[in-house]
Write an enzyme that holds these catalytic residues in place. Sequence first.
Site, PDB file in Angstrom:
ATOM      1  N   GLY A  20       0.808  -1.368  -0.062  1.00  2.00           N
ATOM      2  CA  GLY A  20      -0.139  -0.090   0.070  1.00  2.00           C
ATOM      3  C   GLY A  20       0.848   1.232  -0.090  1.00  2.00           C
ATOM      4  O   GLY A  20       0.397   2.299   0.462  1.00  2.00           O
ATOM      5  N   HIS A 114       1.103   0.433 -13.298  1.00  2.00           N
ATOM      6  CA  HIS A 114       1.821  -0.771 -13.717  1.00  2.00           C
ATOM      7  C   HIS A 114       3.514  -0.364 -13.712  1.00  2.00           C
ATOM      8  O   HIS A 114       3.816   0.316 -14.311  1.00  2.00           O
ATOM      9  CB  HIS A 114       1.541  -1.286 -14.831  1.00  2.00           C
ATOM     10  CG  HIS A 114       2.081  -2.641 -15.471  1.00  2.00           C
ATOM     11  ND1 HIS A 114       1.466  -3.963 -14.752  1.00  2.00           N
ATOM     12  CD2 HIS A 114       2.867  -2.993 -16.107  1.00  2.00           C
ATOM     13  CE1 HIS A 114       2.160  -4.955 -15.068  1.00  2.00           C
ATOM     14  NE2 HIS A 114       3.226  -4.223 -16.129  1.00  2.00           N
TER      15      HIS A 114
HETATM   16  C1  GRF Z   1       3.429  -1.467  -7.544  1.00  2.00           C
HETATM   17  O1  GRF Z   1       4.789  -1.550  -8.160  1.00  2.00           O
HETATM   18  C2  GRF Z   1       2.490  -1.112  -8.467  1.00  2.00           C
HETATM   19  O2  GRF Z   1       2.958  -0.617  -9.732  1.00  2.00           O
HETATM   20  C3  GRF Z   1       2.087  -2.584  -8.830  1.00  2.00           C
HETATM   21  O3  GRF Z   1       2.242  -3.468  -7.540  1.00  2.00           O
HETATM   22  C4  GRF Z   1       3.113  -2.736  -6.673  1.00  2.00           C
HETATM   23  C5  GRF Z   1       1.977  -2.082  -5.513  1.00  2.00           C
HETATM   24  O4  GRF Z   1       3.083  -1.577  -4.456  1.00  2.00           O
HETATM   25  N1  GRF Z   1       0.877  -2.772  -9.512  1.00  2.00           N
HETATM   26  P1  GRF Z   1       2.310  -0.925  -3.086  1.00  2.00           P
HETATM   27  O5  GRF Z   1       1.302  -1.867  -2.701  1.00  2.00           O
HETATM   28  O6  GRF Z   1       1.613   0.487  -3.545  1.00  2.00           O
HETATM   29  O7  GRF Z   1       3.482  -0.501  -2.457  1.00  2.00           O
END
Ligand code: GRF
Length: 192
Positions: A20, A114
Amino acid sequence: MIKSIGDKKIKTAIFISGTGSNLKNLIKFSKIKKSPISINLIISNKRIAKGLRYADQFKIKKKIFNFKNFKKDEKNLSILLKKEKIEFICLAGFMKILSKEFIKRFNGKIINIHPSLLPKYKGLNTHKKAIKNKDKLTGCTVHYVSAKLDSGKIILQKKVKISTKDNPASLSKKVLKQEHKLYPAAIIKIFG
Ligand code: GRF
């Protein structure tokens, strides 16, 4: 497209599955004056998602759907979004694929971040793939969610250099730093 009218911010839900960090970053962004969105709901498909702590910390309503009964949970999710008058959805590390019907219902109102320069490296393990292919550049993309995985219209991208010393963990850290700038910038681009 929906617009923020006057001081009224667009009611937004963030969907997560893990750490998160993007959620925390978007909550902080939502509190500044120039943010067109407010974060009114946090959805997780995992009870143990670390990011859920930010719901308590920032006093934001949260709800967990494990999607074991996919149809029933997606239906109840839709009902909740309607009840909370959610107008916009940001996926931030959400690891469930939503149904075509759900995406259609929120057409143009769901975006995702992404960790690659789409259309390169859709799906999982993007940093591992980029390093294995000896790429010199990677990055992150904010895009609209369409029925096809990681294929919707691109809103913004940011490039990140890969050094020969990088491993998937170090690269993820570098890319995440840029994600935290890109996600708010993409939201401003949509509504600004
Ligand atoms: C991020 O790298 C996002 O691009 C991908 O999943 C990861 C989530 O990270 N879809 P976080 O939970 O926001 O730290």
